[in-house]
Design a protein around this motif. Structure first.
Motif, PDB file in Angstrom:
ATOM      1  N   ARG A  23       0.829  -1.209   0.000  1.00 52.71           N
ATOM      2  CA  ARG A  23       0.000   0.000   0.000  1.00 52.71           C
ATOM      3  C   ARG A  23       0.865   1.261   0.000  1.00 52.71           C
ATOM      4  N   TYR A  24       1.849   1.310   0.897  1.00 53.61           N
ATOM      5  CA  TYR A  24       2.696   2.506   0.966  1.00 53.61           C
ATOM      6  C   TYR A  24       3.523   2.677  -0.303  1.00 53.61           C
ATOM      7  N   HIS A  27       1.036   3.769  -3.248  1.00 54.01           N
ATOM      8  CA  HIS A  27       0.594   5.153  -3.070  1.00 54.01           C
ATOM      9  C   HIS A  27       1.774   6.125  -3.159  1.00 54.01           C
ATOM     10  N   MET A  30       2.469   6.454  -6.785  1.00 50.11           N
ATOM     11  CA  MET A  30       1.399   7.252  -7.408  1.00 50.11           C
ATOM     12  C   MET A  30       1.632   8.735  -7.138  1.00 50.11           C
ATOM     13  N   GLU A  31       2.015   9.028  -5.919  1.00 46.70           N
ATOM     14  CA  GLU A  31       2.207  10.426  -5.526  1.00 46.70           C
ATOM     15  C   GLU A  31       3.474  10.992  -6.170  1.00 46.70           C
ATOM     16  N   TYR A  75      -7.445   0.336  -1.492  1.00 42.15           N
ATOM     17  CA  TYR A  75      -6.732   0.920  -2.620  1.00 42.15           C
ATOM     18  C   TYR A  75      -7.659   1.953  -3.251  1.00 42.15           C
ATOM     19  N   TYR A  76      -7.344   3.211  -3.055  1.00 44.13           N
ATOM     20  CA  TYR A  76      -8.191   4.297  -3.540  1.00 44.13           C
ATOM     21  C   TYR A  76      -7.364   5.218  -4.416  1.00 44.13           C
ATOM     22  N   PRO A  77      -7.302   4.930  -5.691  1.00 44.18           N
ATOM     23  CA  PRO A  77      -6.427   5.721  -6.556  1.00 44.18           C
ATOM     24  C   PRO A  77      -7.032   7.039  -7.030  1.00 44.18           C
ATOM     25  N   ARG A  80      -5.954  12.204  -3.456  1.00 44.45           N
ATOM     26  CA  ARG A  80      -5.205  12.198  -2.198  1.00 44.45           C
ATOM     27  C   ARG A  80      -6.143  12.072  -1.009  1.00 44.45           C
ATOM     28  N   MET A  83      -7.325   8.549  -0.597  1.00 50.58           N
ATOM     29  CA  MET A  83      -6.173   7.722  -0.252  1.00 50.58           C
ATOM     30  C   MET A  83      -5.808   7.907   1.231  1.00 50.58           C
ATOM     31  N   TYR A  87      -6.101   5.428   4.866  1.00 52.01           N
ATOM     32  CA  TYR A  87      -5.062   5.107   5.849  1.00 52.01           C
ATOM     33  C   TYR A  87      -5.618   5.227   7.261  1.00 52.01           C
TER      34      TYR A  87
END
Ligand SMILES: [Fe+2]
Length: 97
Positions: A23-24, A27, A30-31, A75-77, A80, A83, A87
């Motif tokens: 996950r980290y 994300h 992605m970031e 998982y939320y693409p 932000r 996402m 968390y």
């Protein structure tokens, strides 16, 4: 607590750590690795790798077999906001555990 029950609980933790790593990393990438948030998320994934390593070592020392199937993870693409909200929700569920 019997040894196998302890191994099972540790393997559950291992699966959560594995999911956290993925996950980290996802994300963080992605970031963007070159952004403060992305770099921070990727850095946190390294901490989770240590946690997974420690759990795997303990499971092995107890005579168990580490479970390498990650736990389900959010998982939320889309943004932000979703996402980061995921968390908070995910970690709130882990606190009682
Ligand atoms: Fe962890």
């Amino acid at each position: 607590m019997e040894k196998q029950a302890l191994i099972d609980l540790l393997n559950r933790d291992l699966a959560d750590e594995h999911a956290a790593i993925i996950r980290y990393l996802v994300h963080g990438w992605m970031e963007g690795e070159d952004t403060p948030l992305g770099a921070s998320l990727i850095s946190i994934s390294r901490d989770e790798m240590w946690h997974m390593h420690w759990l795997g070592m303990i499971i092995g020392e107890l005579g168990g077999e580490p479970n390498f199937t990650p736990a389900p993870y959010p998982y939320y693409p889309t943004s932000r906001a979703t996402m980061l909200k995921s968390y908070v929700e995910y970690d709130e569920k882990l606190i009682p555990h």
